[in-house]
Design an enzyme around this catalytic site. Structure first.
Site: not given
Lengths: 383, 299
Positions: B216, B254
């Site tokens: 990611e 995150h």
């Protein structure tokens, strides 16, 4: 959480890092009062979280109350790169002999703290890094050891900090490290760190970013949170503890897990749609959180369809389904839902949804992420 | 074979008497994992559905011979729990706790490297690890993992994102492709185990024939992995990077997922992986399709 300059300076002061005397002002009168306290000449500085304030006319020198009035009046309400100036910081103007740069951050690749120190401060450090990389000393610090005064002094010498400033800068580096670690900063940056003609050093600017995960041990952060610049949707999400970022599109997104939420945005984009938001309801989301998430999405007038993408791990399918049913009973949703439900107890969840008596015009279920994205985008685009 | 954990792995659960620890610990046991004990200070001598609870990790290890620990405790207690497990000689620690301060993580990581070089930490903030049919530690729903086939080919999975780890498992299951081990390394800034650690193991594991990697935005772990792949990984790979459409400068859930100054972007990571010979899909399904193509050539 990014702090404004004045908050950063207040935070620095907690760790004995010297800053210029000054105060924050929301009105012209307050600015004048702050100037009287700080002592003329003063600098009036726009408080916005964007670079290039000086060039935009957001930083002005004032020698007396009339000048403070004039500048504060101009700066308050100013638009700097889309940021509205709601407050100014007024501080005593410092005599500057030299401008340095110092910062601590986490080097994720090295998994160590990183000190960046340069005798060439006052300009964007990124520019120095490109034009004169040798002027920046990079020093990895093991978080278990921290930084000693000796190591800090050595770094200052290597960075070619002027001899008369080395002791002051080294002391500052130790204090700034304490602020960075004990203060739970993601970034603690001083630019410029100045040397005054009298030989003293202090922080003329402050750029501080705090680690939200450490909020539980910092009750003093409450005051910073109050000034965070969030749009209304983001405020609402925060009260429900949801990870939400407002965007400009028409497909409302709810997913569990940051990765899946990002991926959902990507897929919506690939099939010709645009996402209205990023919303991660997190691991272990229950019915209440799902209902709250739908409430937040429903607040957004641009939303034409809602794509709920759940792959259960900690999150359980039946909880998600209960939340949807509950939310639909509580509020009239402005847009139809397309859901894709997989993973833990997904079967039970799908059953709950199928037996809830919700018409298909309001809720459809699709077996895969791609099919669900296509259906949600078709609804949003009016096909 | 599998990597990191197998049928012989004996697991204790730190926080077994808490809500998360109990739910997932029992599910791991039901899957067939050898869950031999739990640890909750002050609750030693009790049990959770027959699993004995101990006051400390050291006691649990002495009594059960545990080699791995599953940590499911709140962020405030997680750092101490990790170090306690390491000090008690646990070799493999899985920490699912989300929301540990970055300063604590950095300190714990460097303490492990220095004082407990034989302990591997997976996570924090990760879904855990599953070697299908052998051992499942963490929060993955075991039934979505396809069992490895004795004749192969089987695929190893390594992922930075929790739910995308399940998605990757699911994509392979839909296609009937066996999984050797699936590792979720977690999306925090200082993961105990990174892509390269896993790629190294998969490359050496005879039961793994191909690898899927899910990354990611943010940081440079994918770029570093690409360098490693170019030089060291001969097994075919497909990949997906989440966050192509993420706006710059925003933390996408995150703590680690943020792009800044044009760095850490999905495009840069995809380019690096492609240059290393990895087939990159634009969504998880595409990465699965690409893996199906790879597997077809291996049969």
């Amino acid at each position: 959480m990014d702090l404004f300059e004045y908050q950063g300076k207040q935070y620095f002061a907690r760790y004995d890092i010297p800053v210029s005397p000054g105060d924050v002002a929301y009105t012209v009168d307050e600015a004048v009062a702050a100037a009287e306290m700080a002592g003329y000449p003063v600098v009036v500085k726009a408080q916005v979280q964007v670079g290039g304030r000086g060039k935009a006319g957001g930083i002005k020198l004032a020698d007396n109350a009339d000048e403070v009035r004039l500048h504060a009046g101009n700066i308050l309400g100013m638009d700097i790169k889309g940021h509205l100036v709601k407050r100014v910081w007024v501080e005593h103007a410092s005599d500057i002999s030299k401008e340095y740069y110092a910062s601590y951050s986490l080097d994720r690749a090295a998994k160590k703290h990183l000190l960046m120190l340069s005798a060439e401060g006052g300009v964007e450090i990124e520019t120095v890094a490109v034009e004169n990389p040798d002027a920046i000393v990079l020093l990895h610090i093991d978080p278990v050891d921290g930084i000693s005064l000796d190591v800090a002094r050595d770094a200052a010498v290597r960075a070619k900090i002027d001899a008369e400033a080395v002791e002051g800068v080294a002391d500052m580096l130790v204090k700034l490290y304490r602020c960075f670690t004990e203060g739970d900063c993601d970034l603690a940056e001083i630019n410029p760190l100045i040397l005054r003609p009298d030989g003293g050093v202090h922080a003329l600017d402050a750029k501080v970013s705090l680690d939200n995960n450490a909020g539980f041990r910092h009750p003093e952060w409450e005051a910073f949170r109050a000034t965070e610049e969030l749009d209304e949707r983001e405020q609402l999400a925060r009260t429900h503890d949801l990870q939400y970022i407002g965007l400009d599109g028409t497909v409302g997104i709810i997913a569990n897990g940051a990765g899946l939420a990002m991926s959902t945005l990507d897929v919506v984009n690939q099939v010709g749609g645009t996402a209205a938001n990023f919303l991660d309801i997190g691991g272990g989301a229950n019915a209440d959180m799902m209902a709250a998430a739908l409430g937040v999405i429903n607040f957004d007038e641009n939303v034409k369809s809602i794509f709920i993408n759940i792959f259960g791990g900690i999150t359980r399918g039946e909880e998600v389904a209960k939340g949807i049913v509950e939310a639909m009973g509580r509020v009239e949703l402005r847009a139809p839902i397309v859901i894709r439900l997989d993973g833990t107890n997904a079967e039970q969840g799908r059953e709950i949804l199928a037996n809830a008596g919700i018409p298909e015009s309001k809720l459809t279920s699709k077996p895969t992420m791609l099919e669900a994205a296509r259906a949600a985008v078709a609804l949003a685009n009016g096909n | 074979m599998a990597i990191f954990v197998n049928a012989d792995t004996k697991v204790i659960v730190q926080g077994l008497t808490g809500g998360q620890g109990k739910y997932h610990g029992l599910r791991n046991q039901a899957y067939g994992t050898q869950v031999v004990g739990g640890v909750t200070p002050g609750k030693g001598g009790t049990d959770v559905e027959g699993i004995p609870v101990f006051n400390s990790v050291a006691e649990a290890v002495a009594a059960t011979g545990a080699t791995a620990s599953f940590i499911a405790v709140p962020p405030k207690a997680a750092s101490a729990a990790i170090l306690e497990a390491a000090a008690a000689g646990i070799g493999f620690i899985v920490c699912i706790t989300e929301g540990i301060p970055a300063q604590d993580e950095a300190k714990v990581y460097n303490t492990l490297v220095r004082d407990y070089p034989n302990t591997r930490l997976l996570g924090p903030n990760c879904p855990g690890i599953i070697s299908p049919g052998k051992c499942n530690i963490g929060i993955t729903a075991g039934e979505i993992a396809e069992l490895p086939s004795a004749s192969g080919p089987n695929v190893g999975i390594v992922s930075r994102s929790g739910t995308l780890t399940y998605q990757a498992l699911y994509e392979l299951k839909q296609r009937g492709i066996g999984v050797s081990t699936c590792v979720g390394i977690g999306g925090d800034p200082v993961p105990g185990t990174n892509f390269i650690d896993c790629l190294k193991e998969f490359q050496a594991d005879p039961e793994t024939h191909a690898i899927i990697m899910i990354g990611e935005i943010g940081g440079s772990a994918e770029e570093e992995a690409a360098e490693f792949i170019k030089a060291n990984v001969t097994k075919p790979m497909s990949a997906y990077i989440a966050g192509v459409t993420a706006p710059e400068g925003k933390k996408m859930g995150h703590a680690g997922a943020i792009t800044s100054g044009g760095k850490g972007t999905a495009q840069g990571k995809m380019d690096a992986l492609r240059a290393a010979g990895v087939k990159v899909g634009l969504n998880p399904t595409e990465a699965g399709d690409l893996m199906a193509e790879i597997v077809a050539t291996l049969k």
